[in-house]
Design a protein around this motif. Structure first.
Motif, short mmCIF file in Angstrom:
data_model
loop_
_atom_site.label_atom_id
_atom_site.label_comp_id
_atom_site.label_asym_id
_atom_site.label_seq_id
_atom_site.Cartn_x
_atom_site.Cartn_y
_atom_site.Cartn_z
N LEU A 1 -7.57 4.91 -28.96
CA LEU A 1 -5.83 4.06 -28.68
C LEU A 1 -6.69 3.33 -29.43
N VAL A 2 -5.68 2.17 -29.32
CA VAL A 2 -5.54 1.30 -30.48
C VAL A 2 -4.45 0.62 -30.75
N VAL A 3 -4.49 -0.83 -29.41
CA VAL A 3 -4.25 -1.90 -28.88
C VAL A 3 -3.85 -2.79 -29.93
N THR A 4 -2.17 -3.13 -30.29
CA THR A 4 -2.31 -5.11 -30.61
C THR A 4 -1.73 -5.40 -29.85
N GLY A 5 -2.19 -7.02 -29.81
CA GLY A 5 -1.17 -8.46 -29.29
C GLY A 5 -1.83 -8.61 -28.42
N SER A 6 -3.38 -8.63 -28.13
CA SER A 6 -4.77 -8.84 -27.23
C SER A 6 -5.60 -9.84 -27.93
N GLU A 7 -6.38 -10.20 -27.36
CA GLU A 7 -7.49 -11.97 -28.14
C GLU A 7 -7.98 -10.58 -28.02
N PRO A 8 -9.08 -10.93 -29.12
CA PRO A 8 -10.30 -10.04 -29.00
C PRO A 8 -11.20 -10.68 -28.10
N TYR A 9 -11.77 -8.82 -27.75
CA TYR A 9 -12.82 -8.33 -27.02
C TYR A 9 -11.88 -8.11 -25.81
N MET B 1 2.12 -6.52 -25.38
CA MET B 1 0.49 -6.04 -26.25
C MET B 1 1.26 -4.32 -26.46
N TYR B 2 0.93 -3.78 -27.67
CA TYR B 2 2.22 -2.66 -27.69
C TYR B 2 0.12 -1.35 -28.52
N LEU B 3 0.89 -0.13 -27.97
CA LEU B 3 -0.41 0.97 -28.78
C LEU B 3 0.27 0.95 -30.31
N SER B 4 -0.93 0.70 -30.74
CA SER B 4 -0.42 0.54 -33.03
C SER B 4 -1.55 1.67 -33.07
N GLY B 5 -2.23 2.55 -32.23
CA GLY B 5 -2.85 4.00 -33.03
C GLY B 5 -3.41 4.13 -32.95
N LEU B 6 -3.17 6.16 -32.43
CA LEU B 6 -3.29 7.17 -31.68
C LEU B 6 -4.08 8.00 -32.55
N TYR B 7 -5.43 8.54 -32.03
CA TYR B 7 -6.66 8.96 -32.62
C TYR B 7 -6.98 10.38 -32.60
N ARG B 8 -6.97 11.23 -32.62
CA ARG B 8 -7.15 12.44 -32.94
C ARG B 8 -8.42 13.59 -33.19
N TYR B 9 -9.91 13.90 -32.55
CA TYR B 9 -10.72 14.84 -33.29
C TYR B 9 -11.23 15.85 -32.70
N PRO B 10 -10.31 16.84 -33.93
CA PRO B 10 -10.48 18.16 -32.93
C PRO B 10 -11.39 18.95 -32.94
N LEU B 11 -12.84 18.46 -34.39
CA LEU B 11 -13.60 18.90 -33.90
C LEU B 11 -14.63 17.38 -34.12
N LYS B 12 -16.44 17.57 -32.99
CA LYS B 12 -16.30 16.86 -32.47
C LYS B 12 -17.33 16.36 -34.09
N SER B 13 -17.16 15.02 -34.33
CA SER B 13 -17.93 14.65 -35.53
C SER B 13 -17.46 14.85 -36.96
N ALA B 14 -15.63 15.08 -36.98
CA ALA B 14 -15.27 15.94 -37.97
C ALA B 14 -14.47 14.89 -38.05
N ALA B 15 -13.10 14.41 -39.24
CA ALA B 15 -12.39 13.29 -39.64
C ALA B 15 -11.79 13.70 -38.29
N GLY B 16 -11.35 12.59 -38.32
CA GLY B 16 -10.51 12.42 -37.51
C GLY B 16 -8.76 12.01 -37.96
N GLU B 17 -7.70 12.14 -37.07
CA GLU B 17 -5.91 12.22 -37.42
C GLU B 17 -5.19 11.33 -36.81
N SER B 18 -4.36 10.73 -37.86
CA SER B 18 -3.52 9.68 -36.75
C SER B 18 -1.83 9.96 -36.28
N LEU B 19 -1.89 9.84 -35.22
CA LEU B 19 -0.97 10.68 -35.13
C LEU B 19 -0.14 9.21 -34.42
#
Length: 267
Positions: free
Chosen positions: A179-187, A1-19
């Motif tokens: 955080l998004v993780v790839t390589g695990s089973e659903p749920y 399993m590995y970390l496949s997504g990283l996201y931040r939302y500087p302003l609550k409920s505004a658009a997110g950013e992928s880092l």
């Protein structure tokens, strides 16, 4: 399993950013949900639940001392981090009441014009942060303006399974994870209690209950007419009246995360 997504939302409920990489501080992802829009009269927090057009607001850090606001049809606005002498404003986020620095008249006017109602922009320094619910956390675990917990993790396989059930591909940003993780089973994340990503350990403390915001297209802010994916989630992810998707985490320290880091289940 590995970390496949990283996201931040500087302003609550505004658009997110992928880092590609992020820092973690005492409140979760550094710079995440440190700003919030509140009603000018009541101080109550405002989100896409009430104002779907907030999804069109881009809020991006410019270094560590300024926030750049932009939205369709609006001129960009740079907002300085409030200084120590800034006016404190009483705000309410869910059941928490706190006093936090107000970001000034220019930001209030910009957001009020965009959202069509009188509102203010506030910011939370670490010293003003909220205690995480001690039913799930230790005394001293703090959160900024996220709903309840510093970090949210979702398995990519979980989203893929949900998309298949709904019958169309769903955007990860609908669910606003960090955080998004790839390589695990659903749920698979439902059963995790402790994990390690790179050299950092995390406590997996509570499933994330989902709301009407998941039915909003993160690109357009439009609500899905069929109330998906909430309709499908209710058929198999509902427990005692709440619908769960993703897991809330608390980091056991500070440090750096980067895409492709290995993820290990410790417990």
């Amino acid at each position: 399993m590995y970390l496949s997504g990283l996201y931040r939302y500087p302003l609550k409920s505004a658009a997110g950013e992928s880092l590609k990489e992020i820092g973690l501080d005492a409140l979760g992802v550094a710079g995440d949900r440190r700003w919030m829009v509140v009603d000018a009269g009541t101080g109550r927090f405002l989100t896409q639940r009430l104002l779907p057009q907030m999804s069109q607001v881009q809020a991006r850090w410019q270094g560590t001392e300024q926030l750049l606001l932009s939205a369709p049809g609006m001129s960009e606005l740079r907002v300085a981090l409030p200084n120590q002498g800034a006016e404190l404003r009483g705000v309410t986020i869910w059941r928490d009441n706190l006093q936090v620095p107000d970001a000034g008249e220019a930001a209030a006017l910009w957001l009020s014009q965009l959202l069509g109602r009188a509102c203010r922009l506030v910011q939370v320094p670490a010293a003003y942060a909220r205690q995480v619910n001690t039913a799930y956390a230790e005394v001293g675990d703090k959160v900024a303006f996220a709903d309840g917990f510093p970090l949210l993790l979702i398995g990519q396989a979980s989203l893929d399974d949900l998309s298949a059930r709904v019958g169309r591909p769903l955007e990860m940003l609908r669910f606003r994870p960090n955080l998004v993780v790839t390589g695990s089973e659903p749920y698979a994340e439902d059963s995790w209690k402790r994990i390690r990503i790179g050299t950092l350990e995390f406590r997996v403390v509570k499933g994330c209950s989902r709301c009407i915001m998941t039915t909003l297209d993160p690109q357009t802010g439009e609500r899905s007419a069929d109330r998906e994916p909430l309709t499908t989630l209710k058929t198999y992810r509902e427990r005692e009246g709440d619908v769960y998707f993703g897991q809330n985490l608390i980091a056991c320290g500070e440090g750096q995360l980067a895409l492709d880091m290995p993820v290990q289940v410790l417990e």
